[in-house]
Enzyme design. Structure first.
Site, PDB file in Angstrom:
ATOM      1  N   ASN A  90       0.867  -1.178   0.000  1.00 15.15           N
ATOM      2  CA  ASN A  90       0.000   0.000   0.000  1.00 15.15           C
ATOM      3  C   ASN A  90       0.908   1.234   0.000  1.00 15.15           C
ATOM      4  OD1 ASN A  90      -1.770   2.055   0.494  1.00 15.15           O
ATOM      5  ND2 ASN A  90      -2.397   1.337   2.538  1.00 15.15           N
ATOM      6  N   TRP A  91       0.987   1.874  -1.151  1.00 14.97           N
ATOM      7  CA  TRP A  91       1.925   2.999  -1.288  1.00 14.97           C
ATOM      8  C   TRP A  91       1.414   4.270  -0.621  1.00 14.97           C
ATOM      9  CZ3 TRP A  91       3.908   2.848  -7.106  1.00 14.97           C
ATOM     10  CH2 TRP A  91       4.562   1.635  -7.330  1.00 14.97           C
ATOM     11  N   LYS A  92       0.152   4.267  -0.211  1.00 12.81           N
ATOM     12  CA  LYS A  92      -0.448   5.446   0.429  1.00 12.81           C
ATOM     13  C   LYS A  92      -0.214   6.686  -0.450  1.00 12.81           C
ATOM     14  CE  LYS A  92      -0.118   3.047   4.784  1.00 12.81           C
ATOM     15  NZ  LYS A  92       0.031   3.078   6.250  1.00 12.81           N
ATOM     16  N   HIS A 133      -9.300   1.001   4.924  1.00 16.44           N
ATOM     17  CA  HIS A 133      -8.021   1.190   5.618  1.00 16.44           C
ATOM     18  C   HIS A 133      -8.226   2.103   6.828  1.00 16.44           C
ATOM     19  CE1 HIS A 133      -3.926   2.358   6.509  1.00 16.44           C
ATOM     20  NE2 HIS A 133      -3.569   1.252   5.880  1.00 16.44           N
ATOM     21  N   GLU A 151      -6.628   4.512   7.908  1.00 16.96           N
ATOM     22  CA  GLU A 151      -6.455   5.951   7.638  1.00 16.96           C
ATOM     23  C   GLU A 151      -7.717   6.536   7.012  1.00 16.96           C
ATOM     24  OE1 GLU A 151      -2.789   5.349   5.551  1.00 16.96           O
ATOM     25  OE2 GLU A 151      -1.893   4.730   7.462  1.00 16.96           O
ATOM     26  N   GLU A 177      -5.069  -5.071  10.458  1.00 10.88           N
ATOM     27  CA  GLU A 177      -4.038  -4.054  10.687  1.00 10.88           C
ATOM     28  C   GLU A 177      -4.316  -3.355  12.014  1.00 10.88           C
ATOM     29  OE1 GLU A 177      -2.130  -2.818   6.664  1.00 10.88           O
ATOM     30  OE2 GLU A 177      -3.855  -1.537   7.015  1.00 10.88           O
ATOM     31  N   GLY A 214       2.778   2.150  10.820  1.00 12.99           N
ATOM     32  CA  GLY A 214       3.721   3.266  10.675  1.00 12.99           C
ATOM     33  C   GLY A 214       4.429   3.644  11.962  1.00 12.99           C
ATOM     34  N   SER A 229       3.840  -2.276  10.218  1.00 15.88           N
ATOM     35  CA  SER A 229       5.287  -2.300  10.413  1.00 15.88           C
ATOM     36  C   SER A 229       5.940  -3.636  10.036  1.00 15.88           C
ATOM     37  CB  SER A 229       5.648  -1.913  11.857  1.00 15.88           C
ATOM     38  OG  SER A 229       5.226  -0.587  12.133  1.00 15.88           O
ATOM     39  N   GLY A 271       3.095  -1.137   4.221  1.00 21.24           N
ATOM     40  CA  GLY A 271       3.114   0.303   3.944  1.00 21.24           C
ATOM     41  C   GLY A 271       4.525   0.765   3.628  1.00 21.24           C
ATOM     42  N   GLY A 272       5.194   1.339   4.617  1.00 20.21           N
ATOM     43  CA  GLY A 272       6.519   1.939   4.428  1.00 20.21           C
ATOM     44  C   GLY A 272       7.504   1.073   3.657  1.00 20.21           C
TER      45      GLY A 272
HETATM   46  P1  13P Z   1       3.329   0.287   7.656  1.00 21.19           P
HETATM   47  O1  13P Z   1       3.848  -0.980   7.034  1.00 21.19           O
HETATM   48  O2  13P Z   1       4.029   1.517   7.183  1.00 21.19           O
HETATM   49  O3  13P Z   1       3.207   0.175   9.132  1.00 21.19           O
HETATM   50  O4  13P Z   1       1.800   0.455   7.096  1.00 21.19           O
HETATM   51  C1  13P Z   1       0.935  -0.610   7.179  1.00 21.19           C
HETATM   52  C2  13P Z   1      -0.293  -0.262   6.416  1.00 21.19           C
HETATM   53  O5  13P Z   1      -1.042   0.618   6.812  1.00 21.19           O
HETATM   54  C3  13P Z   1      -0.552  -0.969   5.162  1.00 21.19           C
HETATM   55  O6  13P Z   1      -1.827  -0.708   4.680  1.00 21.19           O
END
Ligand code: 13P
Length: 253
Positions: free
Chosen positions: A9-11, A98, A100, A170, A176, A216, A237-238
């Site tokens: 997920n590149w956000k 998600h 967020e 999640e 994050g 993470s 994510g990251g």
């Molecule tokens: P991180 O891997 O940056 O913690 O993000 C997880 C995430 O929200 C994937 O959708």
């Protein structure tokens, strides 16, 4: 056998040239990896870069998903992207719910149930996300919270619909933050989720469901998390923003 999935997920990261460079790097690194037939690799770039991503991944195993989609089919919904638009450019999957989106844009279980219906109605796949806040876990309410998120958004569906759903647990406190759920915590929750499906829809649906862990996940911890029997992959994510890191995670599946 249920699919193993590593999804990035590149956000709100990567402009077009950066997205192209990342895809190039992923394709290069993936060539060196022998993937199991049962393994899927998915990336979710921002909506403006989806079309380019689809075109650039056509000859590779990489699948492209959207990060979000409207619950409405079309019309006066300024700023939204419809399932038709996604489908038209070759995107067959979308992340839905998600944390967020829930936190910053007020997406509720009821809205997410509608989104899931709209996505499935188009014959697309929903990667449905859910997870508890830190205070829920501290107060030992995490199972209750996850149960209601899943029931409220998904349990109106017929059993057959679940073949187009991927679940992603999640825990919000692990997103994050660098803090991961321990492999045992992830396994305990994933097993609980599978038992919810079993109770409502039976063994077949429960056993076929891919349940991803997100929060993470890094090259250093992926293998241990993925080794758990009810963890079928990760939503990253990251660490999905660097080709080498993401492919190291793919190798761990
Ligand atoms: P991180 O891997 O940056 O913690 O993000 C997880 C995430 O929200 C994937 O959708």
């Amino acid at each position: 056998m249920r699919a193993k999935i590593v999804a990035g997920n590149w956000k709100m990261n990567k402009n077009l040239s950066e997205a192209k460079a990342l895809i190039k790097g992923l394709k290069k690194e993936l060539k060196k990896v022998k993937l199991d037939k049962n393994t899927r690799v998915v990336i979710a770039p921002s909506s403006v870069n989806l079309r380019s991503a689809v075109n650039r991944t056509k000859k590779s195993v990489i699948e492209v998903a959207a990060q979000n989609v409207s619950h409405e089919k079309s019309g006066a919904f300024t700023g939204e992207v419809s399932v038709d638009m996604l489908n038209d450019i070759g995107v067959a999957s979308s992340i839905v719910g998600h944390s967020e989106r829930r936190t910053y844009y007020g997406e509720t279980d009821a809205l997410l149930a509608q989104k899931v219906d709209t996505v499935l109605g188009k014959g697309m796949e929903a990667i449905f996300c859910f997870g508890e806040q830190l205070e829920d876990r501290k107060s030992n309410n995490h199972f209750k919270v996850v149960e209601s998120q899943i029931k409220n958004a998904l349990f109106h569906l017929e059993a057959t619909s679940f073949s187009n759903i991927v679940l992603a647990y999640e825990p919000v406190w692990a997103i994050g933050t660098g803090e991961t759920a321990s492999p045992e915590q992830a396994q305990e929750m994933h097993k609980f989720i599978r038992s919810l499906l079993k109770d409502e829809y039976g063994d077949k649906v429960a056993d076929a469901m891919s349940i991803l862990y997100g929060g993470s996940v890094k090259p250093a911890n992926a293998e241990e998390i993925f080794s758990k029997p009810d963890v079928d992959g990760g939503l990253i994510g990251g660490a999905s923003l660097k080709a080498n890191d993401f492919i190291e995670i793919v190798k761990a599946i």
